[in-house]
Design a protein around this motif. Sequence first.
Motif, PDB file in Angstrom:
ATOM      1  N   SER A   1       0.817  -1.218   0.000  1.00 47.76           N
ATOM      2  CA  SER A   1       0.000   0.000   0.000  1.00 47.76           C
ATOM      3  C   SER A   1       0.851   1.269   0.000  1.00 47.76           C
ATOM      4  N   GLU A   2       2.114   1.148   0.423  1.00 55.19           N
ATOM      5  CA  GLU A   2       2.975   2.322   0.553  1.00 55.19           C
ATOM      6  C   GLU A   2       4.086   2.388  -0.504  1.00 55.19           C
ATOM      7  N   THR A   3       4.093   1.410  -1.419  1.00 52.86           N
ATOM      8  CA  THR A   3       5.077   1.401  -2.499  1.00 52.86           C
ATOM      9  C   THR A   3       4.349   1.191  -3.818  1.00 52.86           C
ATOM     10  N   SER A   4       5.103   1.059  -4.885  1.00 54.27           N
ATOM     11  CA  SER A   4       4.510   0.838  -6.206  1.00 54.27           C
ATOM     12  C   SER A   4       4.255  -0.634  -6.503  1.00 54.27           C
ATOM     13  N   PHE A   5       4.605  -1.524  -5.581  1.00 53.70           N
ATOM     14  CA  PHE A   5       4.427  -2.950  -5.793  1.00 53.70           C
ATOM     15  C   PHE A   5       3.034  -3.413  -5.393  1.00 53.70           C
ATOM     16  N   THR A   6       2.578  -4.480  -6.023  1.00 58.19           N
ATOM     17  CA  THR A   6       1.370  -5.160  -5.575  1.00 58.19           C
ATOM     18  C   THR A   6       1.739  -6.078  -4.424  1.00 58.19           C
ATOM     19  N   ALA A   7       0.735  -6.556  -3.705  1.00 52.68           N
ATOM     20  CA  ALA A   7       0.994  -7.474  -2.599  1.00 52.68           C
ATOM     21  C   ALA A   7       1.665  -8.749  -3.086  1.00 52.68           C
ATOM     22  N   ASN A   8       1.294  -9.212  -4.260  1.00 50.16           N
ATOM     23  CA  ASN A   8       1.887 -10.431  -4.800  1.00 50.16           C
ATOM     24  C   ASN A   8       3.363 -10.215  -5.142  1.00 50.16           C
ATOM     25  N   GLU A   9       3.675  -9.044  -5.653  1.00 52.26           N
ATOM     26  CA  GLU A   9       5.067  -8.727  -5.955  1.00 52.26           C
ATOM     27  C   GLU A   9       5.894  -8.626  -4.674  1.00 52.26           C
ATOM     28  N   VAL A  10       5.311  -8.067  -3.619  1.00 52.65           N
ATOM     29  CA  VAL A  10       6.018  -7.996  -2.337  1.00 52.65           C
ATOM     30  C   VAL A  10       6.305  -9.406  -1.830  1.00 52.65           C
ATOM     31  N   GLU A  11       5.341 -10.309  -1.985  1.00 49.57           N
ATOM     32  CA  GLU A  11       5.547 -11.694  -1.570  1.00 49.57           C
ATOM     33  C   GLU A  11       6.685 -12.335  -2.364  1.00 49.57           C
ATOM     34  N   ALA A  12       6.731 -12.052  -3.656  1.00 52.09           N
ATOM     35  CA  ALA A  12       7.815 -12.579  -4.491  1.00 52.09           C
ATOM     36  C   ALA A  12       9.156 -11.988  -4.076  1.00 52.09           C
ATOM     37  N   LEU A  13       9.153 -10.703  -3.757  1.00 54.89           N
ATOM     38  CA  LEU A  13      10.387 -10.062  -3.308  1.00 54.89           C
ATOM     39  C   LEU A  13      10.854 -10.626  -1.973  1.00 54.89           C
ATOM     40  N   TYR A  14       9.916 -11.078  -1.159  1.00 53.65           N
ATOM     41  CA  TYR A  14      10.291 -11.700   0.116  1.00 53.65           C
ATOM     42  C   TYR A  14      11.081 -12.988  -0.148  1.00 53.65           C
ATOM     43  N   ASP A  15      10.659 -13.763  -1.151  1.00 51.43           N
ATOM     44  CA  ASP A  15      11.405 -14.972  -1.514  1.00 51.43           C
ATOM     45  C   ASP A  15      12.811 -14.612  -1.987  1.00 51.43           C
ATOM     46  N   LEU A  16      12.897 -13.562  -2.793  1.00 48.91           N
ATOM     47  CA  LEU A  16      14.199 -13.082  -3.257  1.00 48.91           C
ATOM     48  C   LEU A  16      15.057 -12.638  -2.077  1.00 48.91           C
ATOM     49  N   TYR A  17      14.454 -11.898  -1.170  1.00 54.44           N
ATOM     50  CA  TYR A  17      15.180 -11.388  -0.006  1.00 54.44           C
ATOM     51  C   TYR A  17      15.726 -12.542   0.842  1.00 54.44           C
ATOM     52  N   LYS A  18      14.920 -13.553   1.073  1.00 54.08           N
ATOM     53  CA  LYS A  18      15.370 -14.712   1.857  1.00 54.08           C
ATOM     54  C   LYS A  18      16.572 -15.375   1.190  1.00 54.08           C
ATOM     55  N   GLU A  19      16.519 -15.460  -0.136  1.00 59.58           N
ATOM     56  CA  GLU A  19      17.620 -16.071  -0.872  1.00 59.58           C
ATOM     57  C   GLU A  19      18.900 -15.266  -0.699  1.00 59.58           C
ATOM     58  N   LEU A  20      18.790 -13.957  -0.884  1.00 61.93           N
ATOM     59  CA  LEU A  20      19.972 -13.102  -0.800  1.00 61.93           C
ATOM     60  C   LEU A  20      20.527 -13.021   0.611  1.00 61.93           C
ATOM     61  N   SER A  21      19.636 -12.958   1.597  1.00 58.57           N
ATOM     62  CA  SER A  21      20.077 -12.744   2.984  1.00 58.57           C
ATOM     63  C   SER A  21      20.669 -13.989   3.622  1.00 58.57           C
ATOM     64  N   SER A  22      20.676 -15.084   2.906  1.00 60.27           N
ATOM     65  CA  SER A  22      21.291 -16.308   3.440  1.00 60.27           C
ATOM     66  C   SER A  22      22.416 -16.816   2.539  1.00 60.27           C
ATOM     67  N   SER A  23      22.794 -16.005   1.538  1.00 62.77           N
ATOM     68  CA  SER A  23      23.785 -16.479   0.572  1.00 62.77           C
ATOM     69  C   SER A  23      25.183 -16.589   1.161  1.00 62.77           C
ATOM     70  N   ILE A  24      25.503 -15.748   2.167  1.00 61.12           N
ATOM     71  CA  ILE A  24      26.809 -15.813   2.825  1.00 61.12           C
ATOM     72  C   ILE A  24      26.639 -15.935   4.342  1.00 61.12           C
ATOM     73  N   ILE A  25      25.839 -15.042   4.919  1.00 66.77           N
ATOM     74  CA  ILE A  25      25.565 -15.052   6.356  1.00 66.77           C
ATOM     75  C   ILE A  25      24.064 -15.278   6.547  1.00 66.77           C
ATOM     76  N   ASP A  26      23.710 -16.386   7.112  1.00 63.16           N
ATOM     77  CA  ASP A  26      22.293 -16.750   7.232  1.00 63.16           C
ATOM     78  C   ASP A  26      21.685 -16.115   8.487  1.00 63.16           C
ATOM     79  N   ASP A  27      21.430 -14.794   8.408  1.00 66.54           N
ATOM     80  CA  ASP A  27      20.885 -14.105   9.571  1.00 66.54           C
ATOM     81  C   ASP A  27      19.645 -13.273   9.242  1.00 66.54           C
ATOM     82  N   GLY A  28      19.108 -13.453   8.033  1.00 70.03           N
ATOM     83  CA  GLY A  28      17.899 -12.739   7.677  1.00 70.03           C
ATOM     84  C   GLY A  28      18.120 -11.282   7.317  1.00 70.03           C
ATOM     85  N   LEU A  29      19.374 -10.886   7.085  1.00 74.42           N
ATOM     86  CA  LEU A  29      19.715  -9.528   6.703  1.00 74.42           C
ATOM     87  C   LEU A  29      20.644  -9.579   5.494  1.00 74.42           C
ATOM     88  N   ILE A  30      20.560  -8.589   4.626  1.00 69.88           N
ATOM     89  CA  ILE A  30      21.463  -8.543   3.475  1.00 69.88           C
ATOM     90  C   ILE A  30      22.678  -7.684   3.831  1.00 69.88           C
TER      91      ILE A  30
END
Length: 220
Positions: free
Chosen positions: A27-56
């Motif tokens: 609601s506060e960005t240009s993304f749809t809710a479905n796109e935010v959900e997809a970005l969450y999957d991307l974020y999880k992938e990136l944030s565990s690629s070297i240090i698995d702590d849920g942060l990039i």
Amino acid sequence: MRRLVHCFCGRGVGHIARGKEHAILASETSFTANEVEALYDLYKELSSSIIDDGLIHKEEFQLALLDNSSKQNLFADRLFDLFDLKQDGVIEFEEFVRSLSIFHPNAPEAEKLAFVFRLCDLKCTGYIERDELRELVLALLNELDSTLSDDVVEAIVDKTIMEADFTGDGRIDPEEWKAVVARHPSIMKIMTVPYLKEVTLAFPNFVNDTEVQDSELASR
């Protein structure tokens, strides 16, 4: 049994909370809710690629952009700094979504314009100064695996400053930057990613396989 129920309920509460967070971000960005959900999957992938702590971390961000976590790259460093809205050395999910939203086709042009200016304002002074412009030209040449003599680089910098610096103070301010972009609109092409699928091309490890419907996510 009690422990199993507790774990199940805990996951359920977390899932609902995440759904609400995603709906707010949508609601506060240009993304749809479905796109935010997809970005969450991307974020999880990136944030565990070297240090698995849920942060990039910067190394993870650079690995995603360049397929290399240690190569020096001015533009990757600047992008990380701009995505790191809290300036605490890591990118949280909300920062990730809000920053990527600027690249959405529906994002206001003024936001895109300001983002590119900040990208070039290496010293964060509110101006693009001559030495910053020279550093940007050299970084771009490096990206292109190209070299130019110092004289040619200086000529490019001089010409750019001469064309943009209406006030004659030897630097480019935000208003002058707007005029530069108005004359050279192709500068802004990098600021629009037409589809979420194209975001995935910038982050090779991500596979967009979400099946969550926008209406379902928004109602959680």
